[in-house]
Motif scaffolding. Structure first.
Motif, mmCIF file in Angstrom:
data_model
loop_
_atom_site.group_PDB
_atom_site.id
_atom_site.type_symbol
_atom_site.label_atom_id
_atom_site.label_comp_id
_atom_site.label_asym_id
_atom_site.label_seq_id
_atom_site.Cartn_x
_atom_site.Cartn_y
_atom_site.Cartn_z
ATOM 1 N N PHE A 91 4.414 28.425 6.880
ATOM 2 C CA PHE A 91 3.119 28.935 7.337
ATOM 3 C C PHE A 91 3.248 29.634 8.678
ATOM 4 O O PHE A 91 4.250 29.486 9.366
ATOM 5 C CB PHE A 91 2.132 27.781 7.497
ATOM 6 C CG PHE A 91 1.707 27.228 6.190
ATOM 7 C CD1 PHE A 91 0.781 27.908 5.412
ATOM 8 C CD2 PHE A 91 2.241 26.050 5.713
ATOM 9 C CE1 PHE A 91 0.399 27.407 4.183
ATOM 10 C CE2 PHE A 91 1.873 25.547 4.491
ATOM 11 C CZ PHE A 91 0.947 26.221 3.729
ATOM 12 N N GLN A 92 2.170 30.326 9.039
ATOM 13 C CA GLN A 92 2.101 30.883 10.382
ATOM 14 C C GLN A 92 2.162 29.722 11.371
ATOM 15 O O GLN A 92 1.507 28.705 11.153
ATOM 16 C CB GLN A 92 0.756 31.588 10.553
ATOM 17 C CG GLN A 92 0.838 33.075 10.340
ATOM 18 C CD GLN A 92 -0.560 33.680 10.296
ATOM 19 O OE1 GLN A 92 -1.323 33.445 9.377
ATOM 20 N NE2 GLN A 92 -0.875 34.459 11.297
ATOM 21 N N PHE A 93 2.913 29.862 12.409
ATOM 22 C CA PHE A 93 3.075 28.817 13.429
ATOM 23 C C PHE A 93 3.398 27.456 12.806
ATOM 24 O O PHE A 93 2.695 26.473 13.009
ATOM 25 C CB PHE A 93 1.841 28.749 14.338
ATOM 26 C CG PHE A 93 1.576 30.064 15.001
ATOM 27 C CD1 PHE A 93 2.404 30.519 16.029
ATOM 28 C CD2 PHE A 93 0.538 30.892 14.579
ATOM 29 C CE1 PHE A 93 2.196 31.762 16.620
ATOM 30 C CE2 PHE A 93 0.326 32.136 15.164
ATOM 31 C CZ PHE A 93 1.157 32.569 16.195
ATOM 32 N N LEU A 111 7.260 33.413 3.468
ATOM 33 C CA LEU A 111 7.227 33.365 4.929
ATOM 34 C C LEU A 111 5.976 34.086 5.411
ATOM 35 O O LEU A 111 5.837 35.295 5.221
ATOM 36 C CB LEU A 111 8.476 34.052 5.471
ATOM 37 C CG LEU A 111 9.793 33.465 4.947
ATOM 38 C CD1 LEU A 111 10.898 34.502 4.932
ATOM 39 C CD2 LEU A 111 10.176 32.251 5.776
ATOM 40 N N ASP A 112 5.066 33.333 6.003
ATOM 41 C CA ASP A 112 3.805 33.934 6.458
ATOM 42 C C ASP A 112 3.921 34.264 7.948
ATOM 43 O O ASP A 112 3.808 33.381 8.790
ATOM 44 C CB ASP A 112 2.649 32.948 6.188
ATOM 45 C CG ASP A 112 1.284 33.635 6.270
ATOM 46 O OD1 ASP A 112 1.212 34.753 6.817
ATOM 47 O OD2 ASP A 112 0.305 33.044 5.776
ATOM 48 N N GLU A 113 4.184 35.510 8.239
ATOM 49 C CA GLU A 113 4.370 36.000 9.609
ATOM 50 C C GLU A 113 5.307 35.101 10.421
ATOM 51 O O GLU A 113 4.929 34.556 11.459
ATOM 52 C CB GLU A 113 3.008 36.138 10.290
ATOM 53 C CG GLU A 113 2.106 37.062 9.474
ATOM 54 C CD GLU A 113 0.863 37.516 10.226
ATOM 55 O OE1 GLU A 113 0.929 37.611 11.459
ATOM 56 O OE2 GLU A 113 -0.140 37.774 9.559
ATOM 57 N N PRO A 114 6.544 34.956 9.945
ATOM 58 C CA PRO A 114 7.450 33.979 10.566
ATOM 59 C C PRO A 114 7.925 34.367 11.955
ATOM 60 O O PRO A 114 8.353 33.501 12.707
ATOM 61 C CB PRO A 114 8.651 33.954 9.604
ATOM 62 C CG PRO A 114 8.641 35.309 8.974
ATOM 63 C CD PRO A 114 7.201 35.673 8.838
ATOM 64 N N LYS A 145 -3.774 38.065 2.330
ATOM 65 C CA LYS A 145 -2.332 37.810 2.154
ATOM 66 C C LYS A 145 -2.020 36.310 2.092
ATOM 67 O O LYS A 145 -1.342 35.855 1.172
ATOM 68 C CB LYS A 145 -1.541 38.464 3.313
ATOM 69 C CG LYS A 145 -1.782 39.953 3.465
ATOM 70 C CD LYS A 145 -1.012 40.551 4.630
ATOM 71 C CE LYS A 145 -1.350 40.023 6.009
ATOM 72 N NZ LYS A 145 -2.718 40.283 6.487
ATOM 73 N N SER A 146 -2.536 35.568 3.068
ATOM 74 C CA SER A 146 -2.227 34.125 3.099
ATOM 75 C C SER A 146 -2.866 33.410 1.913
ATOM 76 O O SER A 146 -2.264 32.501 1.325
ATOM 77 C CB SER A 146 -2.724 33.500 4.405
ATOM 78 O OG SER A 146 -2.061 34.079 5.496
ATOM 79 N N THR A 147 -4.068 33.826 1.545
ATOM 80 C CA THR A 147 -4.747 33.209 0.399
ATOM 81 C C THR A 147 -3.943 33.451 -0.879
ATOM 82 O O THR A 147 -3.793 32.557 -1.707
ATOM 83 C CB THR A 147 -6.169 33.785 0.259
ATOM 84 O OG1 THR A 147 -6.846 33.648 1.504
ATOM 85 C CG2 THR A 147 -6.948 33.077 -0.841
HETATM 86 MG MG LIG Z 1 -2.701 35.338 7.102
#
Ligand SMILES: [Mg+2]
Ligand SMILES: Nc1ncnc2c1ncn2[C@@H]1O[C@H](COP(=O)(O)OP(=O)(O)O)[C@@H](O)[C@H]1O
Length: 317
Positions: free
Chosen positions: A127-129, A205-208, A46-48
Protein backbone atom coordinates in the motif's frame (compact mmCIF):
# COMPACT_ATOMS: atom_id res chain seq x y z
CA UNK A 1 -0.61 -15.39 -13.99
CA UNK A 2 -2.86 -13.22 -16.15
CA UNK A 3 -5.60 -11.16 -14.55
CA UNK A 4 -8.89 -10.74 -16.38
CA UNK A 5 -11.26 -7.99 -15.43
CA UNK A 6 -14.77 -8.12 -16.84
CA UNK A 7 -17.40 -5.39 -16.64
CA UNK A 8 -16.10 -4.46 -13.22
CA UNK A 9 -17.80 -1.77 -11.14
CA UNK A 10 -17.27 -0.81 -7.53
CA UNK A 11 -19.39 1.49 -5.40
CA UNK A 12 -18.36 2.72 -1.95
CA UNK A 13 -21.11 2.88 0.67
CA UNK A 14 -23.85 1.65 -1.68
CA UNK A 15 -27.44 2.67 -0.93
CA UNK A 16 -26.28 5.35 1.49
CA UNK A 17 -26.18 9.12 1.03
CA UNK A 18 -22.40 8.75 0.61
CA UNK A 19 -22.69 6.27 -2.24
CA UNK A 20 -19.86 6.75 -4.72
CA UNK A 21 -19.13 4.76 -7.86
CA UNK A 22 -15.33 4.61 -7.90
CA UNK A 23 -14.94 1.96 -10.65
CA UNK A 24 -17.20 2.06 -13.69
CA UNK A 25 -17.49 -0.90 -16.01
CA UNK A 26 -13.84 -1.74 -16.53
CA UNK A 27 -12.68 -4.44 -18.93
CA UNK A 28 -8.99 -5.15 -18.81
CA UNK A 29 -6.49 -7.93 -19.34
CA UNK A 30 -3.29 -7.72 -17.35
CA UNK A 31 -0.88 -10.00 -19.16
CA UNK A 32 1.33 -12.53 -17.51
CA UNK A 33 5.03 -11.58 -17.28
CA UNK A 34 4.12 -7.92 -17.65
CA UNK A 35 5.26 -4.81 -15.87
CA UNK A 36 2.03 -2.86 -15.88
CA UNK A 37 1.86 0.79 -14.85
CA UNK A 38 -1.48 2.21 -13.77
CA UNK A 39 -1.62 5.97 -14.04
CA UNK A 40 -4.26 8.66 -13.70
CA UNK A 41 -5.18 11.59 -11.50
CA UNK A 42 -5.74 11.29 -7.78
CA UNK A 43 -9.25 9.93 -7.25
CA UNK A 44 -9.42 8.18 -10.63
CA UNK A 45 -9.89 4.80 -8.92
CA UNK A 46 -6.41 3.24 -9.15
CA UNK A 47 -6.21 2.06 -5.54
CA UNK A 48 -9.83 0.88 -5.56
CA UNK A 49 -9.14 -1.18 -8.68
CA UNK A 50 -6.06 -2.97 -7.38
CA UNK A 51 -7.58 -3.81 -4.00
CA UNK A 52 -10.11 -5.96 -5.82
CA UNK A 53 -7.33 -8.06 -7.35
CA UNK A 54 -6.60 -9.72 -4.02
CA UNK A 55 -10.16 -9.55 -2.72
CA UNK A 56 -9.64 -6.82 -0.15
CA UNK A 57 -12.62 -5.18 -1.83
CA UNK A 58 -15.38 -7.23 -3.42
CA UNK A 59 -16.74 -5.86 -6.70
CA UNK A 60 -20.25 -4.43 -6.79
CA UNK A 61 -20.76 -5.68 -10.35
CA UNK A 62 -18.86 -7.77 -12.85
CA UNK A 63 -15.93 -10.01 -12.06
CA UNK A 64 -12.20 -10.57 -11.89
CA UNK A 65 -10.49 -13.84 -12.72
CA UNK A 66 -7.24 -14.10 -10.81
CA UNK A 67 -5.23 -17.29 -10.61
CA UNK A 68 -8.22 -19.32 -11.82
CA UNK A 69 -10.36 -17.82 -9.09
CA UNK A 70 -13.53 -15.91 -9.93
CA UNK A 71 -14.04 -12.85 -7.76
CA UNK A 72 -17.57 -11.58 -8.12
CA UNK A 73 -20.48 -10.54 -5.93
CA UNK A 74 -22.71 -13.14 -7.57
CA UNK A 75 -23.51 -16.64 -6.48
CA UNK A 76 -22.78 -19.21 -9.18
CA UNK A 77 -26.35 -19.41 -10.49
CA UNK A 78 -26.92 -15.69 -10.63
CA UNK A 79 -23.48 -15.27 -12.20
CA UNK A 80 -24.61 -17.56 -15.00
CA UNK A 81 -27.72 -15.44 -15.42
CA UNK A 82 -25.61 -12.31 -15.34
CA UNK A 83 -23.30 -13.70 -18.03
CA UNK A 84 -26.31 -14.54 -20.13
CA UNK A 85 -27.36 -10.93 -19.79
CA UNK A 86 -24.02 -9.44 -20.82
CA UNK A 87 -23.49 -11.88 -23.67
CA UNK A 88 -26.52 -10.19 -25.21
CA UNK A 89 -29.87 -11.21 -26.57
CA UNK A 90 -30.28 -14.26 -24.35
CA UNK A 91 -33.72 -15.01 -25.83
CA UNK A 92 -32.16 -15.67 -29.25
CA UNK A 93 -28.76 -16.95 -28.28
CA UNK A 94 -29.55 -18.55 -25.00
CA UNK A 95 -27.81 -21.81 -25.76
CA UNK A 96 -24.63 -20.04 -26.82
CA UNK A 97 -24.64 -17.74 -23.82
CA UNK A 98 -25.08 -20.61 -21.43
CA UNK A 99 -22.31 -22.57 -23.15
CA UNK A 100 -19.99 -19.60 -22.90
CA UNK A 101 -20.85 -19.12 -19.25
CA UNK A 102 -20.30 -22.81 -18.62
CA UNK A 103 -16.84 -22.60 -20.18
CA UNK A 104 -15.92 -19.83 -17.79
CA UNK A 105 -17.45 -21.56 -14.79
CA UNK A 106 -15.52 -24.74 -15.59
CA UNK A 107 -12.14 -23.25 -14.86
CA UNK A 108 -13.10 -21.17 -11.88
CA UNK A 109 -13.72 -22.35 -8.40
CA UNK A 110 -16.13 -21.12 -5.78
CA UNK A 111 -14.45 -18.79 -3.33
CA UNK A 112 -13.77 -20.00 0.18
CA UNK A 113 -11.76 -18.27 2.93
CA UNK A 114 -8.96 -20.80 2.32
CA UNK A 115 -8.92 -19.88 -1.38
CA UNK A 116 -8.78 -16.19 -0.51
CA UNK A 117 -5.82 -16.81 1.76
CA UNK A 118 -4.13 -18.67 -1.06
CA UNK A 119 -4.93 -15.84 -3.43
CA UNK A 120 -3.35 -13.32 -1.06
CA UNK A 121 -0.20 -15.39 -0.88
CA UNK A 122 0.09 -15.19 -4.66
CA UNK A 123 -1.01 -11.57 -4.99
CA UNK A 124 0.87 -9.23 -2.66
CA UNK A 125 -0.08 -5.59 -2.27
CA UNK A 126 2.24 -2.90 -1.00
CA UNK A 127 0.00 0.00 0.00
CA UNK A 128 0.86 3.65 -0.08
CA UNK A 129 3.03 4.38 2.96
CA UNK A 130 3.24 0.69 3.96
CA UNK A 131 5.56 1.58 6.84
CA UNK A 132 2.50 2.51 8.90
CA UNK A 133 1.47 -1.15 8.93
CA UNK A 134 4.52 -2.52 10.75
CA UNK A 135 3.59 -3.89 14.13
CA UNK A 136 5.97 -6.60 15.38
CA UNK A 137 8.68 -5.87 17.92
CA UNK A 138 11.57 -6.83 15.68
CA UNK A 139 12.26 -6.37 12.00
CA UNK A 140 12.76 -10.10 11.41
CA UNK A 141 9.46 -11.05 13.06
CA UNK A 142 7.60 -8.43 11.09
CA UNK A 143 8.96 -9.70 7.78
CA UNK A 144 8.43 -13.37 8.76
CA UNK A 145 4.79 -12.72 9.65
CA UNK A 146 3.47 -13.24 6.10
CA UNK A 147 5.21 -16.58 5.38
CA UNK A 148 4.28 -17.81 8.87
CA UNK A 149 0.67 -16.82 8.33
CA UNK A 150 0.68 -18.64 4.98
CA UNK A 151 1.67 -21.87 6.70
CA UNK A 152 5.46 -22.13 6.78
CA UNK A 153 7.27 -23.31 9.91
CA UNK A 154 8.99 -20.72 12.10
CA UNK A 155 12.42 -21.69 10.71
CA UNK A 156 11.28 -21.61 7.08
CA UNK A 157 9.55 -18.27 7.63
CA UNK A 158 12.71 -16.80 9.16
CA UNK A 159 14.73 -18.02 6.17
CA UNK A 160 12.30 -16.35 3.75
CA UNK A 161 12.44 -13.19 5.88
CA UNK A 162 16.24 -13.11 5.78
CA UNK A 163 16.24 -13.55 2.02
CA UNK A 164 13.66 -10.78 1.57
CA UNK A 165 15.58 -8.42 3.86
CA UNK A 166 18.75 -9.04 1.86
CA UNK A 167 16.83 -8.21 -1.32
CA UNK A 168 15.71 -4.85 0.06
CA UNK A 169 19.28 -4.16 1.17
CA UNK A 170 18.97 -4.62 4.94
CA UNK A 171 21.66 -6.82 6.51
CA UNK A 172 21.54 -8.89 9.68
CA UNK A 173 22.31 -5.94 11.93
CA UNK A 174 18.66 -4.99 11.36
CA UNK A 175 17.07 -8.31 12.35
CA UNK A 176 16.58 -7.66 16.04
CA UNK A 177 15.93 -3.93 15.84
CA UNK A 178 12.51 -2.45 16.41
CA UNK A 179 10.88 -1.21 13.18
CA UNK A 180 9.95 1.95 15.07
CA UNK A 181 13.54 3.06 15.59
CA UNK A 182 14.36 2.97 11.88
CA UNK A 183 14.30 5.84 9.39
CA UNK A 184 11.25 6.28 7.15
CA UNK A 185 13.06 4.81 4.13
CA UNK A 186 14.27 1.80 6.12
CA UNK A 187 10.79 1.16 7.51
CA UNK A 188 9.40 1.21 3.99
CA UNK A 189 12.01 -1.38 2.97
CA UNK A 190 11.02 -3.58 5.91
CA UNK A 191 7.35 -3.33 4.89
CA UNK A 192 8.18 -4.28 1.29
CA UNK A 193 10.33 -7.18 2.49
CA UNK A 194 7.27 -8.35 4.45
CA UNK A 195 5.32 -8.67 1.22
CA UNK A 196 8.03 -10.17 -1.00
CA UNK A 197 8.95 -12.72 1.71
CA UNK A 198 5.85 -14.68 0.68
CA UNK A 199 7.18 -14.75 -2.90
CA UNK A 200 3.98 -13.55 -4.57
CA UNK A 201 3.47 -14.26 -8.27
CA UNK A 202 1.86 -10.85 -8.65
CA UNK A 203 3.23 -7.85 -6.80
CA UNK A 204 1.01 -4.78 -6.68
CA UNK A 205 2.74 -1.56 -5.69
CA UNK A 206 0.64 1.48 -4.86
CA UNK A 207 2.92 4.50 -5.27
CA UNK A 208 5.84 2.71 -3.62
CA UNK A 209 8.36 5.50 -4.15
CA UNK A 210 6.18 8.38 -2.93
CA UNK A 211 8.08 10.44 -0.38
CA UNK A 212 11.42 8.68 -0.90
CA UNK A 213 14.54 10.61 -1.86
CA UNK A 214 15.65 10.10 -5.50
CA UNK A 215 18.35 7.56 -4.63
CA UNK A 216 16.01 5.59 -2.37
CA UNK A 217 13.36 5.63 -5.11
CA UNK A 218 15.88 4.38 -7.67
CA UNK A 219 17.02 1.52 -5.44
CA UNK A 220 13.41 0.57 -4.81
CA UNK A 221 12.62 0.51 -8.52
CA UNK A 222 15.71 -1.59 -9.19
CA UNK A 223 14.46 -4.14 -6.69
CA UNK A 224 11.08 -4.34 -8.45
CA UNK A 225 12.78 -4.72 -11.84
CA UNK A 226 14.91 -7.51 -10.40
CA UNK A 227 11.76 -9.29 -9.18
CA UNK A 228 10.15 -8.71 -12.57
CA UNK A 229 13.11 -10.33 -14.32
CA UNK A 230 12.80 -13.26 -11.94
CA UNK A 231 9.24 -13.78 -13.18
CA UNK A 232 7.07 -11.73 -10.82
CA UNK A 233 4.17 -9.97 -12.50
CA UNK A 234 4.43 -6.30 -11.45
CA UNK A 235 1.51 -3.87 -11.26
CA UNK A 236 2.70 -0.42 -10.34
CA UNK A 237 0.60 2.64 -9.54
CA UNK A 238 2.71 5.74 -10.04
CA UNK A 239 2.63 9.43 -10.87
CA UNK A 240 6.21 9.35 -12.13
CA UNK A 241 6.19 9.31 -15.93
CA UNK A 242 9.95 8.73 -16.10
CA UNK A 243 9.43 5.52 -14.18
CA UNK A 244 6.59 4.53 -16.55
CA UNK A 245 8.73 5.16 -19.63
CA UNK A 246 11.74 3.36 -18.26
CA UNK A 247 10.20 0.25 -16.72
CA UNK A 248 6.64 -0.44 -17.84
CA UNK A 249 5.77 -2.87 -20.62
CA UNK A 250 2.07 -1.99 -20.50
CA UNK A 251 0.30 1.21 -19.33
CA UNK A 252 -3.27 1.60 -18.18
CA UNK A 253 -4.61 5.15 -17.99
CA UNK A 254 -7.56 5.71 -15.65
CA UNK A 255 -9.95 8.62 -15.44
CA UNK A 256 -13.05 8.97 -13.26
CA UNK A 257 -13.28 5.26 -12.54
CA UNK A 258 -12.80 4.12 -16.12
CA UNK A 259 -9.88 2.80 -18.15
CA UNK A 260 -9.48 5.32 -20.95
CA UNK A 261 -6.35 3.88 -22.55
CA UNK A 262 -4.38 0.65 -22.54
CA UNK A 263 -1.13 0.83 -24.43
CA UNK A 264 2.66 0.81 -24.11
CA UNK A 265 4.66 3.77 -22.75
CA UNK A 266 6.31 4.85 -26.01
CA UNK A 267 2.98 4.95 -27.87
CA UNK A 268 1.38 6.82 -24.99
CA UNK A 269 4.01 9.53 -24.71
CA UNK A 270 4.44 9.85 -28.49
CA UNK A 271 0.72 10.52 -28.86
CA UNK A 272 1.03 13.17 -26.14
CA UNK A 273 -2.76 13.49 -25.80
CA UNK A 274 -3.70 16.73 -24.10
CA UNK A 275 -6.91 15.41 -22.58
CA UNK A 276 -4.88 13.01 -20.43
CA UNK A 277 -2.87 15.94 -19.08
CA UNK A 278 0.08 13.68 -18.35
CA UNK A 279 3.43 15.05 -17.45
CA UNK A 280 6.01 14.48 -20.20
CA UNK A 281 8.91 12.28 -19.11
CA UNK A 282 12.09 14.31 -18.62
CA UNK A 283 13.83 12.14 -21.21
CA UNK A 284 11.32 13.26 -23.88
CA UNK A 285 11.77 16.90 -22.93
CA UNK A 286 15.52 16.52 -23.39
CA UNK A 287 15.11 14.61 -26.67
CA UNK A 288 12.77 17.27 -28.05
CA UNK A 289 15.18 20.05 -27.07
CA UNK A 290 18.01 18.16 -28.80
CA UNK A 291 15.90 17.72 -31.92
CA UNK A 292 15.18 21.45 -31.94
CA UNK A 293 18.96 21.95 -32.04
CA UNK A 294 19.44 19.75 -35.08
CA UNK A 295 20.07 16.32 -33.60
CA UNK A 296 18.45 13.30 -35.19
CA UNK A 297 16.65 11.55 -32.37
CA UNK A 298 14.22 8.70 -32.95
CA UNK A 299 11.96 9.02 -29.92
CA UNK A 300 10.31 5.73 -30.88
CA UNK A 301 13.42 3.81 -29.92
CA UNK A 302 14.10 5.54 -26.64
CA UNK A 303 13.51 4.14 -23.15
CA UNK A 304 16.49 5.37 -21.17
CA UNK A 305 19.24 8.01 -21.08
CA UNK A 306 21.52 5.35 -22.45
CA UNK A 307 19.43 5.01 -25.62
CA UNK A 308 19.41 8.78 -25.96
CA UNK A 309 23.19 9.04 -25.44
CA UNK A 310 23.83 6.50 -28.20
CA UNK A 311 21.64 8.44 -30.61
CA UNK A 312 23.45 11.68 -29.83
CA UNK A 313 26.80 10.07 -30.55
CA UNK A 314 25.78 8.75 -33.95
CA UNK A 315 23.22 11.35 -34.88
CA UNK A 316 24.79 14.83 -34.80
CA UNK A 317 24.33 16.49 -38.13
MG1 LIG B 1 -4.47 5.79 -4.63
N1 LIG C 1 -13.43 4.29 1.68
C1 LIG C 1 -13.98 5.12 0.80
N2 LIG C 1 -15.26 5.55 0.92
C2 LIG C 1 -15.82 6.38 0.02
N3 LIG C 1 -15.18 6.83 -1.08
C3 LIG C 1 -13.91 6.45 -1.26
C4 LIG C 1 -13.23 5.59 -0.34
N4 LIG C 1 -11.98 5.37 -0.78
C5 LIG C 1 -11.86 6.08 -1.93
N5 LIG C 1 -13.01 6.73 -2.22
C6 LIG C 1 -13.27 7.59 -3.38
O1 LIG C 1 -13.19 6.78 -4.55
C7 LIG C 1 -12.51 7.50 -5.59
C8 LIG C 1 -11.33 6.70 -6.06
O2 LIG C 1 -10.38 6.63 -5.03
P1 LIG C 1 -9.01 5.88 -5.16
O3 LIG C 1 -9.26 4.52 -5.67
O4 LIG C 1 -8.29 6.01 -3.87
O5 LIG C 1 -8.29 6.73 -6.31
P2 LIG C 1 -6.74 6.88 -6.67
O6 LIG C 1 -6.00 5.74 -6.05
O7 LIG C 1 -6.70 6.89 -8.17
O8 LIG C 1 -6.30 8.20 -6.14
C9 LIG C 1 -12.14 8.86 -5.00
O9 LIG C 1 -13.11 9.80 -5.42
C10 LIG C 1 -12.20 8.64 -3.53
O10 LIG C 1 -12.57 9.82 -2.86
Amino acid sequence: MPIEIKNLSFTYAPKSPFQFEAIRDINLLIQDHAFTAIIGHTGSGKSTLVQQINALLVPTQGALIVDGLLLTPYKKRSYLRYLEKITNKPHKHEALAVKKAQEIIDFIQPISPAKIKDLRRHVGIVFQFPEYQLFEETVIDDVAFGPLNFGLSKEQAQEKAKKALAEVGLDESYYQRSPFELSGGERRRVAIAGIIASEPKVLILDEPTAGLDPLGAKMMMELFVHLYHQGTNIILITHDMDIVLRYATQVVVMKEGRVIEETNPVTLFMADKEEYSLETPMLYEVARALRAHGYTIDINQMHSEDDLAKMIKVGKK
